[in-house]
Design a protein around this motif. Structure first.
Motif, PDB file in Angstrom:
ATOM      1  N   THR A  26     103.085  78.139 -65.274  1.00  0.00           N
ATOM      2  CA  THR A  26     102.478  77.342 -66.342  1.00  0.00           C
ATOM      3  C   THR A  26     102.678  78.008 -67.693  1.00  0.00           C
ATOM      4  O   THR A  26     103.067  77.368 -68.674  1.00  0.00           O
ATOM      5  CB  THR A  26     100.970  77.154 -66.079  1.00  0.00           C
ATOM      6  OG1 THR A  26     100.795  76.622 -64.777  1.00  0.00           O
ATOM      7  CG2 THR A  26     100.333  76.257 -67.109  1.00  0.00           C
ATOM      8  N   TYR A  27     102.428  79.310 -67.738  1.00  0.00           N
ATOM      9  CA  TYR A  27     102.593  80.065 -68.989  1.00  0.00           C
ATOM     10  C   TYR A  27     104.031  79.974 -69.491  1.00  0.00           C
ATOM     11  O   TYR A  27     104.274  79.692 -70.662  1.00  0.00           O
ATOM     12  CB  TYR A  27     102.189  81.530 -68.763  1.00  0.00           C
ATOM     13  CG  TYR A  27     102.869  82.484 -69.703  1.00  0.00           C
ATOM     14  CD1 TYR A  27     102.436  82.612 -71.024  1.00  0.00           C
ATOM     15  CD2 TYR A  27     103.959  83.243 -69.289  1.00  0.00           C
ATOM     16  CE1 TYR A  27     103.078  83.475 -71.902  1.00  0.00           C
ATOM     17  CE2 TYR A  27     104.597  84.098 -70.160  1.00  0.00           C
ATOM     18  CZ  TYR A  27     104.163  84.213 -71.462  1.00  0.00           C
ATOM     19  OH  TYR A  27     104.801  85.061 -72.328  1.00  0.00           O
ATOM     20  N   LEU A  28     104.990  80.203 -68.606  1.00  0.00           N
ATOM     21  CA  LEU A  28     106.391  80.237 -69.019  1.00  0.00           C
ATOM     22  C   LEU A  28     106.879  78.868 -69.488  1.00  0.00           C
ATOM     23  O   LEU A  28     107.597  78.768 -70.494  1.00  0.00           O
ATOM     24  CB  LEU A  28     107.258  80.753 -67.861  1.00  0.00           C
ATOM     25  CG  LEU A  28     108.627  81.290 -68.215  1.00  0.00           C
ATOM     26  CD1 LEU A  28     108.537  82.401 -69.248  1.00  0.00           C
ATOM     27  CD2 LEU A  28     109.319  81.804 -66.955  1.00  0.00           C
ATOM     28  N   ILE A  43     100.770  88.003 -77.062  1.00  0.00           N
ATOM     29  CA  ILE A  43      99.347  88.250 -76.789  1.00  0.00           C
ATOM     30  C   ILE A  43      99.086  88.157 -75.292  1.00  0.00           C
ATOM     31  O   ILE A  43      98.383  88.987 -74.714  1.00  0.00           O
ATOM     32  CB  ILE A  43      98.459  87.269 -77.582  1.00  0.00           C
ATOM     33  CG1 ILE A  43      98.535  87.590 -79.079  1.00  0.00           C
ATOM     34  CG2 ILE A  43      97.007  87.292 -77.082  1.00  0.00           C
ATOM     35  CD1 ILE A  43      97.924  86.523 -79.977  1.00  0.00           C
ATOM     36  N   TRP A  44      99.684  87.156 -74.643  1.00  0.00           N
ATOM     37  CA  TRP A  44      99.521  87.006 -73.194  1.00  0.00           C
ATOM     38  C   TRP A  44     100.048  88.247 -72.475  1.00  0.00           C
ATOM     39  O   TRP A  44      99.386  88.779 -71.583  1.00  0.00           O
ATOM     40  CB  TRP A  44     100.246  85.749 -72.707  1.00  0.00           C
ATOM     41  CG  TRP A  44     100.089  85.493 -71.243  1.00  0.00           C
ATOM     42  CD1 TRP A  44      99.095  84.801 -70.626  1.00  0.00           C
ATOM     43  CD2 TRP A  44     100.961  85.931 -70.192  1.00  0.00           C
ATOM     44  NE1 TRP A  44      99.294  84.783 -69.265  1.00  0.00           N
ATOM     45  CE2 TRP A  44     100.437  85.473 -68.971  1.00  0.00           C
ATOM     46  CE3 TRP A  44     102.141  86.672 -70.174  1.00  0.00           C
ATOM     47  CZ2 TRP A  44     101.043  85.729 -67.745  1.00  0.00           C
ATOM     48  CZ3 TRP A  44     102.744  86.929 -68.949  1.00  0.00           C
ATOM     49  CH2 TRP A  44     102.194  86.462 -67.752  1.00  0.00           C
ATOM     50  N   CYS A  45     101.239  88.718 -72.877  1.00  0.00           N
ATOM     51  CA  CYS A  45     101.849  89.890 -72.233  1.00  0.00           C
ATOM     52  C   CYS A  45     100.992  91.144 -72.395  1.00  0.00           C
ATOM     53  O   CYS A  45     100.761  91.877 -71.427  1.00  0.00           O
ATOM     54  CB  CYS A  45     103.239  90.160 -72.805  1.00  0.00           C
ATOM     55  SG  CYS A  45     104.501  89.009 -72.276  1.00  0.00           S
ATOM     56  N   VAL A  46     100.540  91.389 -73.609  1.00  0.00           N
ATOM     57  CA  VAL A  46      99.715  92.580 -73.856  1.00  0.00           C
ATOM     58  C   VAL A  46      98.404  92.464 -73.086  1.00  0.00           C
ATOM     59  O   VAL A  46      97.945  93.443 -72.473  1.00  0.00           O
ATOM     60  CB  VAL A  46      99.481  92.780 -75.369  1.00  0.00           C
ATOM     61  CG1 VAL A  46      98.486  93.902 -75.627  1.00  0.00           C
ATOM     62  CG2 VAL A  46     100.809  93.075 -76.078  1.00  0.00           C
ATOM     63  N   GLY A  47      97.807  91.281 -73.081  1.00  0.00           N
ATOM     64  CA  GLY A  47      96.589  91.071 -72.302  1.00  0.00           C
ATOM     65  C   GLY A  47      96.806  91.323 -70.821  1.00  0.00           C
ATOM     66  O   GLY A  47      95.977  91.949 -70.156  1.00  0.00           O
ATOM     67  N   ARG A  48      97.930  90.857 -70.302  1.00  0.00           N
ATOM     68  CA  ARG A  48      98.247  91.078 -68.886  1.00  0.00           C
ATOM     69  C   ARG A  48      98.403  92.566 -68.591  1.00  0.00           C
ATOM     70  O   ARG A  48      97.989  93.046 -67.540  1.00  0.00           O
ATOM     71  CB  ARG A  48      99.563  90.367 -68.503  1.00  0.00           C
ATOM     72  CG  ARG A  48      99.411  88.909 -68.262  1.00  0.00           C
ATOM     73  CD  ARG A  48      98.916  88.623 -66.858  1.00  0.00           C
ATOM     74  NE  ARG A  48      97.516  88.274 -66.880  1.00  0.00           N
ATOM     75  CZ  ARG A  48      96.766  88.056 -65.822  1.00  0.00           C
ATOM     76  NH1 ARG A  48      97.260  88.133 -64.616  1.00  0.00           N
ATOM     77  NH2 ARG A  48      95.513  87.764 -65.924  1.00  0.00           N
ATOM     78  N   GLY A  85      94.041  88.237 -73.364  1.00  0.00           N
ATOM     79  CA  GLY A  85      95.324  87.588 -73.073  1.00  0.00           C
ATOM     80  C   GLY A  85      95.190  86.094 -72.850  1.00  0.00           C
ATOM     81  O   GLY A  85      96.133  85.331 -73.073  1.00  0.00           O
ATOM     82  N   HIS A  86      93.983  85.666 -72.443  1.00  0.00           N
ATOM     83  CA  HIS A  86      93.747  84.226 -72.259  1.00  0.00           C
ATOM     84  C   HIS A  86      93.894  83.468 -73.572  1.00  0.00           C
ATOM     85  O   HIS A  86      94.206  82.280 -73.570  1.00  0.00           O
ATOM     86  CB  HIS A  86      92.365  83.964 -71.664  1.00  0.00           C
ATOM     87  CG  HIS A  86      92.212  84.430 -70.250  1.00  0.00           C
ATOM     88  ND1 HIS A  86      92.988  83.966 -69.220  1.00  0.00           N
ATOM     89  CD2 HIS A  86      91.369  85.342 -69.702  1.00  0.00           C
ATOM     90  CE1 HIS A  86      92.637  84.549 -68.098  1.00  0.00           C
ATOM     91  NE2 HIS A  86      91.659  85.394 -68.361  1.00  0.00           N
ATOM     92  N   LEU A  87      93.670  84.150 -74.689  1.00  0.00           N
ATOM     93  CA  LEU A  87      93.828  83.493 -75.991  1.00  0.00           C
ATOM     94  C   LEU A  87      95.267  83.048 -76.203  1.00  0.00           C
ATOM     95  O   LEU A  87      95.514  81.988 -76.784  1.00  0.00           O
ATOM     96  CB  LEU A  87      93.382  84.426 -77.126  1.00  0.00           C
ATOM     97  CG  LEU A  87      91.911  84.803 -77.128  1.00  0.00           C
ATOM     98  CD1 LEU A  87      91.633  85.830 -78.223  1.00  0.00           C
ATOM     99  CD2 LEU A  87      91.035  83.578 -77.282  1.00  0.00           C
ATOM    100  N   GLY A  88      96.213  83.862 -75.731  1.00  0.00           N
ATOM    101  CA  GLY A  88      97.619  83.470 -75.826  1.00  0.00           C
ATOM    102  C   GLY A  88      97.905  82.231 -75.006  1.00  0.00           C
ATOM    103  O   GLY A  88      98.544  81.285 -75.474  1.00  0.00           O
ATOM    104  N   TRP A  89      97.392  82.206 -73.776  1.00  0.00           N
ATOM    105  CA  TRP A  89      97.598  81.055 -72.893  1.00  0.00           C
ATOM    106  C   TRP A  89      96.937  79.808 -73.469  1.00  0.00           C
ATOM    107  O   TRP A  89      97.538  78.733 -73.500  1.00  0.00           O
ATOM    108  CB  TRP A  89      97.037  81.377 -71.502  1.00  0.00           C
ATOM    109  CG  TRP A  89      97.387  80.379 -70.460  1.00  0.00           C
ATOM    110  CD1 TRP A  89      98.489  80.384 -69.664  1.00  0.00           C
ATOM    111  CD2 TRP A  89      96.638  79.199 -70.101  1.00  0.00           C
ATOM    112  NE1 TRP A  89      98.465  79.292 -68.828  1.00  0.00           N
ATOM    113  CE2 TRP A  89      97.347  78.551 -69.076  1.00  0.00           C
ATOM    114  CE3 TRP A  89      95.448  78.656 -70.551  1.00  0.00           C
ATOM    115  CZ2 TRP A  89      96.893  77.381 -68.489  1.00  0.00           C
ATOM    116  CZ3 TRP A  89      95.002  77.482 -69.966  1.00  0.00           C
ATOM    117  CH2 TRP A  89      95.725  76.868 -68.948  1.00  0.00           C
ATOM    118  N   LEU A  90      95.705  79.960 -73.942  1.00  0.00           N
ATOM    119  CA  LEU A  90      94.990  78.810 -74.501  1.00  0.00           C
ATOM    120  C   LEU A  90      95.662  78.305 -75.778  1.00  0.00           C
ATOM    121  O   LEU A  90      95.725  77.095 -76.020  1.00  0.00           O
ATOM    122  CB  LEU A  90      93.529  79.171 -74.776  1.00  0.00           C
ATOM    123  CG  LEU A  90      92.654  79.348 -73.544  1.00  0.00           C
ATOM    124  CD1 LEU A  90      91.304  79.945 -73.923  1.00  0.00           C
ATOM    125  CD2 LEU A  90      92.486  78.038 -72.794  1.00  0.00           C
ATOM    126  N   GLY A  91      96.178  79.219 -76.586  1.00  0.00           N
ATOM    127  CA  GLY A  91      96.900  78.811 -77.790  1.00  0.00           C
ATOM    128  C   GLY A  91      98.145  78.016 -77.447  1.00  0.00           C
ATOM    129  O   GLY A  91      98.443  76.994 -78.087  1.00  0.00           O
TER     130      GLY A  91
END
Length: 148
Positions: free
Chosen positions: A77-79, A99-104, A125-131
């Protein structure tokens, strides 16, 4: 007929996609190497709770395995969102993907400490996904509304 023009900035999106794939590969390699240390034989995905109580290495192995599995659960989903959003918003997509990568990574670092609650240090990192999700929704709305 619609045409898609790809900005040269899309290269940043591709770079983040590559970094994301390398991160997932890294998580998988940690599972494989720690499997030997903890002596958890294939095809078993995890050591059971009793084994973990008796051997801390097995608990650490389970933590590595869970980080990898959890990352894989949302990776597709992310990709997809990263690559689609990048067509319209390449810089925002690359930043949100970063942001997602650093959060992960922080999720991995905290979880693999053997204290699963420490995984929360990567929650940002969820902020990257939500964005990415929000921008994908905006793209869908804009495309639907631009129909003749």
């Amino acid at each position: 007929m619609a045409t898609i023009t790809v900005s040269p900035d899309y290269g940043f999106v591709v770079a983040v996609a590559i970094a994301s794939c390398l991160l997932v590969f890294f998580f998988g390699s940690r599972v494989a190497s720690y499997r030997k240390i903890a002596q958890v034989p294939l095809p078993f995905l995890y050591a059971d709770a009793n084994e973990c109580k008796e051997d801390h290495k097995k608990l650490i192995f389970n933590c590595y395995q869970r980080v990898h599995q959890n990352t894989l659960e949302g990776f597709t989903t992310y990709l997809v969102m990263l690559l689609l959003v990048g067509l319209e918003y390449p810089i925002a997509s690359a930043v949100l993907g970063g942001i997602w990568c650093v959060g992960r990574y922080f999720y991995y670092y905290g979880y693999s400490s053997g204290h699963p609650g420490s995984r929360q240090m990567g929650a940002f990192g969820h902020l990257g996904w939500l964005g990415l999700l929000g921008l994908a929704g905006k793209m869908a709305f804009d495309l639907i509304m631009s129909r003749p």
